[in-house]
Write a protein that holds these residues in place. Structure first.
Motif, PDB file in Angstrom:
ATOM      1  N   UNK A  15       0.858  -1.182   0.000  1.00 27.07           N
ATOM      2  CA  UNK A  15       0.000   0.000   0.000  1.00 27.07           C
ATOM      3  C   UNK A  15       0.892   1.228   0.000  1.00 27.07           C
ATOM      4  N   UNK A  16       0.556   2.201  -0.822  1.00 24.83           N
ATOM      5  CA  UNK A  16       1.326   3.431  -0.873  1.00 24.83           C
ATOM      6  C   UNK A  16       0.384   4.584  -1.145  1.00 24.83           C
ATOM      7  N   UNK A  17       0.374   5.549  -0.224  1.00 24.96           N
ATOM      8  CA  UNK A  17      -0.465   6.729  -0.391  1.00 24.96           C
ATOM      9  C   UNK A  17       0.236   7.903   0.270  1.00 24.96           C
ATOM     10  N   UNK A  18       0.698   8.840  -0.534  1.00 26.12           N
ATOM     11  CA  UNK A  18       1.391  10.001   0.008  1.00 26.12           C
ATOM     12  C   UNK A  18       2.658   9.596   0.724  1.00 26.12           C
ATOM     13  N   UNK A  19       2.736   9.952   2.002  1.00 23.30           N
ATOM     14  CA  UNK A  19       3.940   9.644   2.775  1.00 23.30           C
ATOM     15  C   UNK A  19       3.802   8.367   3.608  1.00 23.30           C
ATOM     16  N   UNK A  20       2.727   7.611   3.408  1.00 20.38           N
ATOM     17  CA  UNK A  20       2.517   6.376   4.158  1.00 20.38           C
ATOM     18  C   UNK A  20       2.673   5.176   3.237  1.00 20.38           C
ATOM     19  N   UNK A  21       3.491   4.235   3.669  1.00 18.58           N
ATOM     20  CA  UNK A  21       3.724   3.003   2.926  1.00 18.58           C
ATOM     21  C   UNK A  21       3.496   1.835   3.873  1.00 18.58           C
ATOM     22  N   UNK A  22       2.772   0.829   3.416  1.00 21.09           N
ATOM     23  CA  UNK A  22       2.593  -0.391   4.205  1.00 21.09           C
ATOM     24  C   UNK A  22       3.393  -1.494   3.530  1.00 21.09           C
ATOM     25  N   UNK A  23       4.231  -2.157   4.330  1.00 22.55           N
ATOM     26  CA  UNK A  23       5.137  -3.191   3.817  1.00 22.55           C
ATOM     27  C   UNK A  23       4.772  -4.528   4.459  1.00 22.55           C
ATOM     28  N   UNK A  24       4.700  -5.568   3.629  1.00 24.04           N
ATOM     29  CA  UNK A  24       4.482  -6.929   4.120  1.00 24.04           C
ATOM     30  C   UNK A  24       5.816  -7.646   4.043  1.00 24.04           C
ATOM     31  N   UNK A  25       6.192  -8.296   5.152  1.00 26.23           N
ATOM     32  CA  UNK A  25       7.471  -9.004   5.183  1.00 26.23           C
ATOM     33  C   UNK A  25       7.319 -10.329   5.892  1.00 26.23           C
ATOM     34  N   UNK A  26       8.151 -11.279   5.502  1.00 27.93           N
ATOM     35  CA  UNK A  26       8.195 -12.584   6.138  1.00 27.93           C
ATOM     36  C   UNK A  26       9.281 -12.531   7.202  1.00 27.93           C
ATOM     37  N   UNK A  53       6.467   5.740   7.484  1.00 22.98           N
ATOM     38  CA  UNK A  53       6.314   7.079   6.909  1.00 22.98           C
ATOM     39  C   UNK A  53       7.587   7.413   6.136  1.00 22.98           C
ATOM     40  N   UNK A  54       7.402   7.777   4.869  1.00 19.90           N
ATOM     41  CA  UNK A  54       8.528   8.032   3.962  1.00 19.90           C
ATOM     42  C   UNK A  54       8.302   9.347   3.218  1.00 19.90           C
ATOM     43  N   UNK A  55       9.296   9.725   2.416  1.00 20.40           N
ATOM     44  CA  UNK A  55       9.140  10.877   1.536  1.00 20.40           C
ATOM     45  C   UNK A  55       7.975  10.582   0.593  1.00 20.40           C
ATOM     46  N   UNK A  56       7.052  11.521   0.421  1.00 21.21           N
ATOM     47  CA  UNK A  56       5.858  11.269  -0.408  1.00 21.21           C
ATOM     48  C   UNK A  56       6.190  10.749  -1.807  1.00 21.21           C
ATOM     49  N   UNK A  57       5.389   9.765  -2.223  1.00 20.75           N
ATOM     50  CA  UNK A  57       5.442   9.183  -3.573  1.00 20.75           C
ATOM     51  C   UNK A  57       6.794   8.592  -3.949  1.00 20.75           C
ATOM     52  N   UNK A  58       7.505   8.024  -2.971  1.00 23.76           N
ATOM     53  CA  UNK A  58       8.804   7.410  -3.223  1.00 23.76           C
ATOM     54  C   UNK A  58       8.663   5.955  -3.661  1.00 23.76           C
TER      55      UNK A  58
END
Length: 140
Positions: A15-26, A53-58
């Motif tokens: 998921x990526x929206x603006x400065x928020x990214x959701x990462x799935x990891x094993x 939280x990352x730089x927007x749209x990275x």
């Protein structure tokens, strides 16, 4: 890329929206990489999702990334999640038994102290989350 004092996991952006990214990891336990894991049956791995939280749209959905957290923050998480509740239960149990409360009631009361503990943790989750600096260190 392994950095000193950090724990890194490879993951995928789901998921990526603006400065928020959701990462799935094993995430695998230390036993998961052991060559004898089939013999002892203790290997463990699970899928986890983490919001960063990352730089927007990275990053875009589907990107392979490396997620990093400082080792000291891992120790803090273990303290908050495991050690504090254990100490709370043991301290309550010891105090109640010392003052002469029945053992069964002491045990029940000691365990019930976990309810307000976890309620307070839940209420303070955003404040606690700010202490854990999770970052995406590099695209894998």
């Amino acid at each position: 890329m392994k950095r000193s004092g950090c724990v890194d996991h490879l993951g995928e952006v789901i998921y990526s929206s603006g400065s928020t990214v959701r990462v799935r990891m094993l995430v695998q336990s230390a036993c998961a990489g052991c060559s004898a894991k089939r013999a002892c049956g203790t290997s463990e791995s699970e899928m986890r999702e983490l919001e960063v939280h990352v730089t927007p749209n990275t990053y875009q959905v589907g990107d392979q990334v490396s997620v990093s957290i400082k080792t000291q923050h891992g120790f803090l998480a273990v303290f908050i999640g495991y050690l504090m509740p254990l100490l709370l239960v043991l301290a309550t149990l010891i105090v109640l038994i010392r003052v002469g409360v029945d053992e069964g009631l002491s045990a029940l009361t000691a365990l019930s102290t976990l309810i307000p503990y976890y309620v307070v943790l839940r209420l303070l989750r955003s404040r606690i989350a700010k202490r854990f600096e999770v970052s995406i260190t590099a695209k894998a």
